[in-house]
Design a protein around this motif. Structure first.
Motif, PDB file in Angstrom:
ATOM      1  N   UNK A  23       0.834  -1.237   0.009  1.00 59.04           N
ATOM      2  CA  UNK A  23       0.031   0.018   0.271  1.00 59.04           C
ATOM      3  C   UNK A  23       0.811   1.408   0.022  1.00 59.04           C
ATOM      4  N   UNK A  24       1.887   1.108   0.752  1.00 58.77           N
ATOM      5  CA  UNK A  24       2.896   2.389   1.019  1.00 58.77           C
ATOM      6  C   UNK A  24       3.722   2.647  -0.385  1.00 58.77           C
ATOM      7  N   UNK A  25       3.899   1.526  -1.297  1.00 57.66           N
ATOM      8  CA  UNK A  25       4.878   1.771  -2.291  1.00 57.66           C
ATOM      9  C   UNK A  25       4.539   2.663  -3.471  1.00 57.66           C
ATOM     10  N   UNK A  26       3.218   2.742  -3.608  1.00 55.45           N
ATOM     11  CA  UNK A  26       2.836   3.609  -4.953  1.00 55.45           C
ATOM     12  C   UNK A  26       3.284   5.123  -4.510  1.00 55.45           C
ATOM     13  N   UNK A  27       2.907   5.470  -3.324  1.00 54.54           N
ATOM     14  CA  UNK A  27       3.279   6.931  -2.856  1.00 54.54           C
ATOM     15  C   UNK A  27       4.830   7.015  -2.996  1.00 54.54           C
ATOM     16  N   UNK A  28       5.524   5.847  -2.618  1.00 50.77           N
ATOM     17  CA  UNK A  28       7.043   6.177  -2.337  1.00 50.77           C
ATOM     18  C   UNK A  28       7.603   6.149  -3.784  1.00 50.77           C
ATOM     19  N   UNK A  29       7.117   5.397  -4.798  1.00 52.38           N
ATOM     20  CA  UNK A  29       7.479   5.392  -6.274  1.00 52.38           C
ATOM     21  C   UNK A  29       7.129   6.785  -6.743  1.00 52.38           C
ATOM     22  N   UNK A  30       5.991   7.470  -6.460  1.00 60.35           N
ATOM     23  CA  UNK A  30       5.668   8.590  -7.052  1.00 60.35           C
ATOM     24  C   UNK A  30       6.466   9.868  -6.314  1.00 60.35           C
ATOM     25  N   UNK A  32       9.364   9.679  -4.355  1.00 60.00           N
ATOM     26  CA  UNK A  32      10.735   9.361  -4.233  1.00 60.00           C
ATOM     27  C   UNK A  32      11.322   9.234  -5.307  1.00 60.00           C
ATOM     28  N   UNK A  33      10.705   8.285  -6.307  1.00 64.18           N
ATOM     29  CA  UNK A  33      11.434   8.038  -7.538  1.00 64.18           C
ATOM     30  C   UNK A  33      10.889   8.711  -8.735  1.00 64.18           C
ATOM     31  N   UNK A  34       9.736   9.458  -8.424  1.00 62.17           N
ATOM     32  CA  UNK A  34       9.101  10.601  -9.446  1.00 62.17           C
ATOM     33  C   UNK A  34       8.606   9.380 -10.675  1.00 62.17           C
ATOM     34  N   UNK A  35       8.153   8.341 -10.383  1.00 59.74           N
ATOM     35  CA  UNK A  35       7.444   7.455 -11.155  1.00 59.74           C
ATOM     36  C   UNK A  35       5.976   7.209 -10.676  1.00 59.74           C
ATOM     37  N   UNK A  36       5.046   7.966 -11.610  1.00 60.17           N
ATOM     38  CA  UNK A  36       3.679   7.993 -11.537  1.00 60.17           C
ATOM     39  C   UNK A  36       3.108   6.460 -11.506  1.00 60.17           C
ATOM     40  N   UNK A  37       1.796   6.556 -10.579  1.00 60.53           N
ATOM     41  CA  UNK A  37       1.359   4.984 -10.525  1.00 60.53           C
ATOM     42  C   UNK A  37       0.092   5.534 -11.375  1.00 60.53           C
ATOM     43  N   UNK A  38      -0.485   4.219 -11.763  1.00 57.49           N
ATOM     44  CA  UNK A  38      -1.804   4.334 -12.838  1.00 57.49           C
ATOM     45  C   UNK A  38      -2.908   4.161 -11.922  1.00 57.49           C
ATOM     46  N   UNK A  39      -4.011   5.142 -12.045  1.00 56.53           N
ATOM     47  CA  UNK A  39      -5.322   4.927 -11.451  1.00 56.53           C
ATOM     48  C   UNK A  39      -5.269   5.874 -10.038  1.00 56.53           C
ATOM     49  N   UNK A  40      -6.519   5.598  -9.399  1.00 57.52           N
ATOM     50  CA  UNK A  40      -6.567   6.359  -8.141  1.00 57.52           C
ATOM     51  C   UNK A  40      -5.977   5.234  -7.160  1.00 57.52           C
ATOM     52  N   UNK A  41      -5.517   5.897  -5.982  1.00 53.20           N
ATOM     53  CA  UNK A  41      -4.898   5.199  -4.857  1.00 53.20           C
ATOM     54  C   UNK A  41      -5.844   4.289  -4.256  1.00 53.20           C
ATOM     55  N   UNK A  42      -7.164   4.775  -4.030  1.00 55.84           N
ATOM     56  CA  UNK A  42      -8.010   3.954  -3.341  1.00 55.84           C
ATOM     57  C   UNK A  42      -8.423   2.667  -4.148  1.00 55.84           C
TER      58      UNK A  42
END
Length: 67
Positions: A23-30, A32-42
């Motif tokens: 659950x935490x990794x999409x925000x870290x990826x976004x 910290x690493x500047x890599x967007x995640x696809x879709x809405x977090x919920x």
């Protein structure tokens, strides 16, 4: 009667930490690493729980077989 309570076993804690990490990794990826995640977090969290739950249930049955 009150339900029996036992301390959380280390493997049970690791199961919970696996979901937390997912659950935490999409925000870290976004952030910290500047890599967007696809879709809405919920929606992503709901998908993670749906994927994690069957495996966690099977692992808990393995850790705690019926007597």
């Amino acid at each position: 009667p009150a339900p029996e309570t036992k301390p959380v076993a280390p493997p049970e804690l690791e199961l919970a930490q696996m979901l937390h990490g997912a659950i935490a990794f999409p925000n870290t990826r976004s952030h910290v690493f500047g890599m967007p995640f696809q879709g809405a977090l919920p929606d992503l969290v709901a998908m993670m729980v749906r994927v994690w739950l069957p495996g966690a249930s099977a692992e808990l049955r393995r850790l705690h077989p019926p007597a």
